[in-house]
Design an enzyme around this catalytic site. Structure first.
Site, mmCIF file in Angstrom:
data_model
loop_
_atom_site.group_PDB
_atom_site.id
_atom_site.type_symbol
_atom_site.label_atom_id
_atom_site.label_comp_id
_atom_site.label_asym_id
_atom_site.label_seq_id
_atom_site.Cartn_x
_atom_site.Cartn_y
_atom_site.Cartn_z
ATOM 1 N N LYS A 190 0.736 -1.216 0.243
ATOM 2 C CA LYS A 190 0.312 -0.074 -0.102
ATOM 3 C C LYS A 190 0.817 1.559 0.272
ATOM 4 O O LYS A 190 2.378 1.652 0.531
ATOM 5 C CB LYS A 190 -0.799 0.223 1.204
ATOM 6 N N THR A 224 -8.271 2.536 3.194
ATOM 7 C CA THR A 224 -7.349 1.482 3.415
ATOM 8 C C THR A 224 -7.562 -0.555 2.920
ATOM 9 O O THR A 224 -7.361 -0.776 2.370
ATOM 10 C CB THR A 224 -6.239 0.785 4.362
HETATM 11 C C1 R5P Z 1 -1.930 2.250 9.505
HETATM 12 O O1 R5P Z 1 -0.981 2.185 9.532
HETATM 13 C C2 R5P Z 1 -2.984 1.693 10.295
HETATM 14 O O2 R5P Z 1 -3.099 0.717 10.626
HETATM 15 C C3 R5P Z 1 -4.762 1.778 8.972
HETATM 16 O O3 R5P Z 1 -4.443 1.067 7.983
HETATM 17 C C4 R5P Z 1 -5.145 2.836 8.831
HETATM 18 O O4 R5P Z 1 -5.535 4.212 10.162
HETATM 19 C C5 R5P Z 1 -6.761 2.748 8.375
HETATM 20 O O5 R5P Z 1 -6.890 4.388 7.785
HETATM 21 P P1 R5P Z 1 -7.781 4.711 6.682
HETATM 22 O O6 R5P Z 1 -9.235 3.846 7.072
HETATM 23 O O7 R5P Z 1 -8.395 5.789 6.946
HETATM 24 O O8 R5P Z 1 -7.239 4.264 6.087
#
Ligand code: R5P
Length: 310
Positions: A190, A224
């Site tokens: 990602k 994500t």
């Molecule tokens: C990031 O490193 C965390 O583990 C989560 O993947 C992230 O905070 C998710 O954020 P969002 O839902 O805004 O993509």
């Protein structure tokens, strides 16, 4: 031992206290008209080991300030020890300088808790384990992996399971779950082209015709996860279940999940989302109350906490 609850997640605190057969300490926590917080403890706690339960979830700054003031009130009331039980530890994602001239907010929070008078921290699935080193006191970081793996074994019958990390940072957590389930492991590459935006570059591993289990510590905007699910489906995944410890669910996240290709999103109650997920049949809540109460009991009795995860 006594339990005190902040106002961020009273439902979870009540369940923890119930499991421990204790009553929550009688408090008066109010806001003045200008937003300042007033704390009063209405019973004697002199010489007690007190566990304060408060997630520093949205509104993060208010909930954090409330926790600091409660700790200060306990210190000034001669509590013997003060354990800050923070099911969701906010500001944990800012754990290093990501660019020049940025703050390391997780360290600032650690300093605030220390200076307020906490003697120990208990939290769940800390975003980055090394945040424990920001404290010069014991930090018990509890894991939801056993809870999630039990649920999967009971409710998801597929023989072709693969655990998927939604980014590089989550590989250790995902591997721990895959090991318990004796499942394969895949990793999503990602990228974040801009803050709050995520992009799937690549999937490492074969997900075709498999039941994918994504596991992550936080779902915030949902970007994500929704992107990861779309990418897995494009690669031929049969179905995708998602397990998240801390459901921040900001903005339209819950709606996004409802209209996504996710089979089911399983979250915990480290953050109280009762209102946000009402009538959302794609989201299910697994409680961490037993995990937390068992850990608190073990700490109070000086028993091993890590044994909980063996
Ligand atoms: C990031 O490193 C965390 O583990 C989560 O993947 C992230 O905070 C998710 O954020 P969002 O839902 O805004 O993509």
């Amino acid at each position: 031992m006594k339990i005190l609850s902040g106002t961020s997640n009273l439902k979870l605190s009540k369940n923890i206290a119930k499991n421990l057969k204790l009553k929550l300490i009688n408090t008066n926590i109010r806001r003045f008209a200008d937003g300042e917080i007033y704390i009063e403890i209405n019973e004697n706690i002199r010489g007690n080991s007190v566990f304060v339960i408060q997630s520093t979830s949205n509104p993060a700054n208010d909930n954090l300030m409330e926790l600091l003031l409660v700790i200060d009130a306990l210190k000034r009331s001669s509590a013997k020890t003060i354990t800050a039980v923070i099911p969701y530890f906010g500001y944990a994602r800012q754990d290093r300088k990501v660019a020049p001239r940025t703050s390391i907010s997780a360290k600032v929070v650690a300093n605030l808790l220390t200076n307020a008078g906490a003697n120990r921290i208990v939290t769940v699935d800390l975003h980055a384990g090394q945040i424990q080193g920001f404290f010069d006191m014991p930090v018990d970081n509890l894991f939801t992996t056993p809870l999630f793996s039990k649920f999967i074994k009971r409710k998801i019958s597929s023989k072709r399971l693969i655990c998927v990390s939604p980014d590089m940072g989550g590989v250790a957590r995902t591997r721990a779950l895959a090991t318990r389930l004796k499942a394969d492991l895949a990793i999503i590459d990602k990228r974040r082209p801009a803050p709050g935006k995520s992009q799937v570059m690549n999937i490492i591993g074969d997900v075709e015709n498999k039941t994918c289990i994504i596991v992550d510590d936080i779902i915030d905007s949902g970007g994500t996860i929704v992107n990861a699910v779309d990418a897995l489906k494009k690669k031929g995944a049969k179905e995708v279940f998602v397990f998240i410890t801390h459901a921040v669910l900001s903005g339209e996240a819950a709606k996004k999940i409802k209209s996504s290709k996710i089979k089911k999103l399983i979250i915990t109650d480290s953050i109280d989302n009762s209102n946000k997920i009402k009538n959302n049949n794609k989201i299910e809540v697994l409680s961490i109350a037993s995990l937390m109460s068992e850990a608190i009991k073990r700490i109070a009795n000086s028993n091993s906490v890590s044994d909980l995860f063996n």
